[in-house]
Each structure stands twice: as C-alpha cells, then as structure tokens.
Design a protein around this motif. Structure first.
Motif, short mmCIF file in Angstrom:
data_model
loop_
_atom_site.label_atom_id
_atom_site.label_comp_id
_atom_site.label_asym_id
_atom_site.label_seq_id
_atom_site.Cartn_x
_atom_site.Cartn_y
_atom_site.Cartn_z
N ASP A 174 30.03 20.97 28.93
CA ASP A 174 29.45 21.95 29.86
C ASP A 174 27.93 22.01 29.70
O ASP A 174 27.40 21.69 28.64
CB ASP A 174 30.05 23.33 29.54
N ASP A 175 27.24 22.43 30.76
CA ASP A 175 25.78 22.62 30.73
C ASP A 175 25.08 21.36 30.22
O ASP A 175 24.08 21.46 29.49
CB ASP A 175 25.39 23.80 29.83
N GLU A 231 27.24 21.47 38.83
CA GLU A 231 27.45 22.92 38.90
C GLU A 231 26.37 23.59 39.73
O GLU A 231 25.26 23.07 39.83
CB GLU A 231 27.30 23.56 37.52
CA CA Z 1 28.14 25.47 32.92
#
Ligand code: CA
Ligand code: C2E
Ligand code: CA
Ligand code: CA
Length: 274
Positions: A174-175, A231
């Motif tokens: 993630d990220d 995202e």
């Molecule tokens: Ca994220």
C-alpha cells in the motif's frame, strides 16, 4: 521578553495537555466502541481498467461515536496502533470483512493491516485461523501492508509474506512510493499488487516528476507480473492518463466512493461500474 517567553511555554503546555487528554479520551472511547457496535466497515471498489469490472473492494473502518460523531481512521488508527487495541480492532475488521465477502459472487476483499499487526507473534497462524475457520478461501482475502511494516526487519517480513503466499493469500503493498522499499527487496518479496499512493496520482497532471514516478511504478509492476492499482483517482483526466500509461487497476472517488455493505453487495452482483 521574559513574560512573553513564559506565556509561550504555558500555551505550549496547555496544548500538549489538551492533545494528551484528547488522545486518552479517544483511546478510552475506542476500547468500548467495538463492544458497543460503533465500528462499521465501508467498501471501496477496485476496478479493472478496460471495462471497469469490479474485481475487489478495499475495506475501510469507520467509528460512528455517539460522543464524537464520525471519527476518521486517520485519527484513531494511529492511536490504536500505539496500544494493544490495534489487535482487537484488527480482529474485528477481519471478521466483519470475511462476513461481507461471503455474500459477494467472486470479488476479493482487501484489508489494511498496520505494522504492529503484521509484526504480531504468529501473525500468519492468526490470520489463517480467522479466515479459513469462516470457510473463506485465502485467495479472496488480500492483505494490505505498507513499506513501513516490512522494511525494518526484512528477513522476518520476507518469511511472513512467503508463508502467507503459500497459504494462498493475496498481498498488496500500500501507499507504494512513499516509504523505503528498495527494488532489491521488492523482488524478494512475494507480492501480488502494488498500490500507487494517491499523492503521485494527484500530482501527475501538474508535475513531470509525479508522472514519471507513476509510469515507473506501472512498468515495474508489469515487468514483475504484479497488479498495479492507482489510488485516489478523482478526475476523468487522471483516469485517462492512467489508462494510457497502462495501469491495470483503478480506485478512487471518480469511480466510486467507499460504500456500506448493502451497496457493495448490489455492485458486486452487477459486476461493473455503470
Ligand atoms: Ca493507500
Ligand atoms: P489507505 O489505506 O491509504 O486508504 C485509502 C484512503 O483514501 C481511504 O481513507 C479512502 O477513503 C481514501 N480515498 C479513496 N479514494 C479517494 C480519492 O479519490 N480521493 C481522496 N482524497 N481520498 C480517497 P480513509 O477511509 O479515511 O482511511 C484512511 C487510512 O486509515 C487508510 O489509508 C488506512 O491507512 C487506515 N485504515 C482504514 N481502515 C483501516 C483498517 O481497517 N485497519 C487499519 N490498520 N488501517 C485502516
Ligand atoms: Ca489501503
Ligand atoms: Ca494512505
């Protein structure tokens, strides 16, 4: 000058007190919140680029507190993360996500795990037990972790990820791009998915640098056979640029906001965003 100095110190102290008090309140409230049924999960669709097929949903926790109103996870997760509360909260999230998942025809659920959860003793056994005892295939359960969770003990993280992968779980980073991954370690880890952080998607149209980073992540992911999810897609022009760049999957307000379980169920059955 002395007076002013003292005043400033006092102001500083008071705001410290204030924030510590607030923290304690949140901490105290949160520990009761689970038992009182004040937590909810909402689900945000993750869609495939071409026909906007809904292939999964990210589960995002909400705290509807009668006292504080809607508390953002950005506020209470870091507080939970500093105590053992994160484990209780995390277990509730797993159970709830698994329950909802069972109503969907085929999509996966993507669940966020904080670094502390990931480093928990016997994390693998713990997650396996909760997911499989509900009769759910790990193939439909994606574990989202950040670079922070894995990069201070790379050896141990690699072992944990390897075991999870062996059990059939999906793993997403993630990220991606905001932490400290080295490409060497990305290669070593068993990952299914890279999630490009929203800040790069947001900067894409304005800065050459962000656009270049987005392109690099897409190429890297593709070359290593990973799914790449962008995202924070908020505009049609971002959607178009990402499609052109070859990004395989998309998530963001432009496509769909996080929704309650009932709305997610309807969408899961429809299979595609309109
Ligand atoms: Ca994220
Ligand atoms: P995250 O994992 O990066 O989740 C994405 C966040 O971006 C979510 O915020 C989502 O609602 C928001 N978002 C989605 N699309 C857009 C968009 O197009 N534009 C903008 N501006 N934002 C968008 P949310 O739900 O407030 O969650 C914040 C963070 O809290 C999450 O960031 C995650 O780190 C953490 N979190 C949420 N649920 C859980 C959970 O169940 N467990 C753990 N450990 N952390 C969680
Ligand atoms: Ca996430
Ligand atoms: Ca984030």
């Amino acid at each position: 000058a002395k007076r002013q100095g003292r005043g400033m110190v006092r102001v500083f102290d008071e705001s410290m007190d204030e924030s510590i008090r607030f923290r304690r309140q949140i901490e105290g409230g949160l520990s009761g919140a689970i038992a009182k049924g004040e937590l909810r999960l909402v689900y945000q669709p993750i869609v495939a680029r071409d026909r906007l097929e809904v292939i999964g949903f990210e589960a995002l926790v909400r705290w509807c507190s009668p006292e504080y109103g809607m508390v953002s996870p950005a506020m209470f997760i870091p507080i939970a993360e500093e105590s053992n509360l994160i484990h209780e909260l995390g277990d509730w999230v797993i159970d709830e996500a698994v329950k909802t998942l069972q109503t969907w025809p085929g999509q996966y659920v993507s669940v966020n795990f904080s670094p502390r959860q990931f480093r928990r003793h016997n994390f693998v056994g713990h997650v396996v037990e909760r997911v499989t005892s509900a009769g759910v295939s790990p193939k439909r359960f994606q574990i989202e972790i950040t670079e922070t969770a894995i990069f201070d003990d790379v050896e141990r993280a690699a072992e944990t990820l390897f075991k999870l992968r062996q059990m059939g779980f999906r793993i997403a980073l993630d990220d991606f791009g905001t932490g400290y991954s080295s490409l060497y370690n990305i290669r070593r880890f068993a990952l299914d998915c890279l999630k490009i952080d929203r800040s790069f998607v947001d900067g894409m149209a304005r800065e050459r640098e962000s656009a270049a980073i987005v392109h690099s992540i897409i190429h890297l992911g593709r070359a290593l056979g990973m799914e790449v999810v962008a995202e924070g897609v908020e505009t049609i022009s971002q959607l178009q640029s990402l499609r052109l760049a070859g990004c395989s999957h998309l998530q963001g307000y432009y496509l769909a906001r996080p929704m309650d379980a009932e709305a997610a169920l309807t969408l899961a059955h429809a299979g595609f965003l309109a």
